[in-house]
Design a protein around this motif. Structure first.
Motif, PDB file in Angstrom:
ATOM      1  N   PHE A   1       3.820  10.265  -9.560  1.00  0.00           N
ATOM      2  CA  PHE A   1       3.368  10.490 -10.925  1.00  0.00           C
ATOM      3  C   PHE A   1       2.144  11.389 -11.036  1.00  0.00           C
ATOM      4  O   PHE A   1       2.048  12.172 -11.970  1.00  0.00           O
ATOM      5  CB  PHE A   1       3.127   9.157 -11.635  1.00  0.00           C
ATOM      6  CG  PHE A   1       4.397   8.410 -11.864  1.00  0.00           C
ATOM      7  CD1 PHE A   1       5.346   8.890 -12.754  1.00  0.00           C
ATOM      8  CD2 PHE A   1       4.671   7.247 -11.178  1.00  0.00           C
ATOM      9  CE1 PHE A   1       6.532   8.216 -12.956  1.00  0.00           C
ATOM     10  CE2 PHE A   1       5.863   6.568 -11.375  1.00  0.00           C
ATOM     11  CZ  PHE A   1       6.787   7.050 -12.267  1.00  0.00           C
ATOM     12  N   ALA A   2       1.212  11.299 -10.112  1.00  0.00           N
ATOM     13  CA  ALA A   2      -0.012  12.087 -10.235  1.00  0.00           C
ATOM     14  C   ALA A   2       0.151  13.501  -9.708  1.00  0.00           C
ATOM     15  O   ALA A   2      -0.189  14.455 -10.385  1.00  0.00           O
ATOM     16  CB  ALA A   2      -1.150  11.379  -9.501  1.00  0.00           C
ATOM     17  N   LEU A   3       0.686  13.634  -8.525  1.00  0.00           N
ATOM     18  CA  LEU A   3       0.747  14.957  -7.918  1.00  0.00           C
ATOM     19  C   LEU A   3       1.972  15.757  -8.325  1.00  0.00           C
ATOM     20  O   LEU A   3       1.990  16.969  -8.154  1.00  0.00           O
ATOM     21  CB  LEU A   3       0.680  14.841  -6.395  1.00  0.00           C
ATOM     22  CG  LEU A   3      -0.639  14.276  -5.867  1.00  0.00           C
ATOM     23  CD1 LEU A   3      -0.617  14.238  -4.355  1.00  0.00           C
ATOM     24  CD2 LEU A   3      -1.827  15.076  -6.358  1.00  0.00           C
ATOM     25  N   CYS A   4       2.959  15.126  -8.861  1.00  0.00           N
ATOM     26  CA  CYS A   4       4.160  15.855  -9.283  1.00  0.00           C
ATOM     27  C   CYS A   4       4.042  16.358 -10.719  1.00  0.00           C
ATOM     28  O   CYS A   4       4.978  16.923 -11.259  1.00  0.00           O
ATOM     29  CB  CYS A   4       5.405  14.979  -9.127  1.00  0.00           C
ATOM     30  SG  CYS A   4       5.752  14.637  -7.389  1.00  0.00           S
TER      31      CYS A   4
ATOM     32  N   GLY B   1       0.819  -1.208   0.000  1.00  0.00           N
ATOM     33  CA  GLY B   1       0.000   0.000   0.000  1.00  0.00           C
ATOM     34  C   GLY B   1       0.850   1.254   0.000  1.00  0.00           C
ATOM     35  O   GLY B   1       0.563   2.223  -0.710  1.00  0.00           O
ATOM     36  N   GLN B   2       1.926   1.239   0.791  1.00  0.00           N
ATOM     37  CA  GLN B   2       2.816   2.392   0.840  1.00  0.00           C
ATOM     38  C   GLN B   2       3.530   2.591  -0.501  1.00  0.00           C
ATOM     39  O   GLN B   2       3.713   3.719  -0.952  1.00  0.00           O
ATOM     40  CB  GLN B   2       3.831   2.232   1.969  1.00  0.00           C
ATOM     41  CG  GLN B   2       3.202   2.384   3.337  1.00  0.00           C
ATOM     42  CD  GLN B   2       4.169   2.069   4.466  1.00  0.00           C
ATOM     43  OE1 GLN B   2       5.199   1.437   4.267  1.00  0.00           O
ATOM     44  NE2 GLN B   2       3.824   2.500   5.655  1.00  0.00           N
TER      45      GLN B   2
ATOM     46  N   GLU C   1       4.019   5.741  -5.488  1.00  0.00           N
ATOM     47  CA  GLU C   1       3.958   5.827  -6.950  1.00  0.00           C
ATOM     48  C   GLU C   1       2.899   6.828  -7.376  1.00  0.00           C
ATOM     49  O   GLU C   1       3.128   7.662  -8.248  1.00  0.00           O
ATOM     50  CB  GLU C   1       3.658   4.456  -7.558  1.00  0.00           C
ATOM     51  CG  GLU C   1       3.641   4.476  -9.067  1.00  0.00           C
ATOM     52  CD  GLU C   1       3.406   3.090  -9.658  1.00  0.00           C
ATOM     53  OE1 GLU C   1       3.040   3.039 -10.834  1.00  0.00           O
ATOM     54  OE2 GLU C   1       3.579   2.085  -8.946  1.00  0.00           O
ATOM     55  N   TRP C   2       1.746   6.766  -6.739  1.00  0.00           N
ATOM     56  CA  TRP C   2       0.669   7.694  -7.063  1.00  0.00           C
ATOM     57  C   TRP C   2       1.106   9.141  -6.816  1.00  0.00           C
ATOM     58  O   TRP C   2       0.897   9.999  -7.661  1.00  0.00           O
ATOM     59  CB  TRP C   2      -0.561   7.355  -6.223  1.00  0.00           C
ATOM     60  CG  TRP C   2      -1.710   8.285  -6.453  1.00  0.00           C
ATOM     61  CD1 TRP C   2      -2.525   8.314  -7.536  1.00  0.00           C
ATOM     62  CD2 TRP C   2      -2.160   9.318  -5.585  1.00  0.00           C
ATOM     63  NE1 TRP C   2      -3.463   9.309  -7.393  1.00  0.00           N
ATOM     64  CE2 TRP C   2      -3.260   9.935  -6.202  1.00  0.00           C
ATOM     65  CE3 TRP C   2      -1.741   9.773  -4.342  1.00  0.00           C
ATOM     66  CZ2 TRP C   2      -3.942  10.988  -5.610  1.00  0.00           C
ATOM     67  CZ3 TRP C   2      -2.434  10.815  -3.757  1.00  0.00           C
ATOM     68  CH2 TRP C   2      -3.516  11.413  -4.400  1.00  0.00           C
TER      69      TRP C   2
END
Length: 68
Positions: A16-19, A6-7, A12-13
């Motif tokens: 890639f998503a927030l950066c 989960g960590q 990863e999320w």
């Protein structure tokens, strides 16, 4: 899913998503503000659902039957 898995998924999320970039077909693409908003909204909905399920799981059967 284990805590470590989960960590890793969360890392990863976030990467890639927030950066502002995501990996699609082995190439980096810009992430649009709309996509980021959808990802955050989805994460919030998932959290709320899991929180609700976990909270209800702690209630006694008598309490659960009264809430309906």
């Amino acid at each position: 899913m284990s805590r470590a898995e989960g960590q890793a998924q969360l890392a990863e999320w976030l990467t890639f998503a927030l950066c502002g970039v995501e990996l699609n077909s082995n190439r980096l693409e810009s992430t649009t503000p709309r996509r980021i908003a959808r990802l955050v909204g989805s994460a919030l909905s998932t959290f709320e659902e899991r929180f609700r399920e976990g909270t209800v799981g702690w209630l006694s059967a008598a309490t659960r039957s009264r809430r309906r």
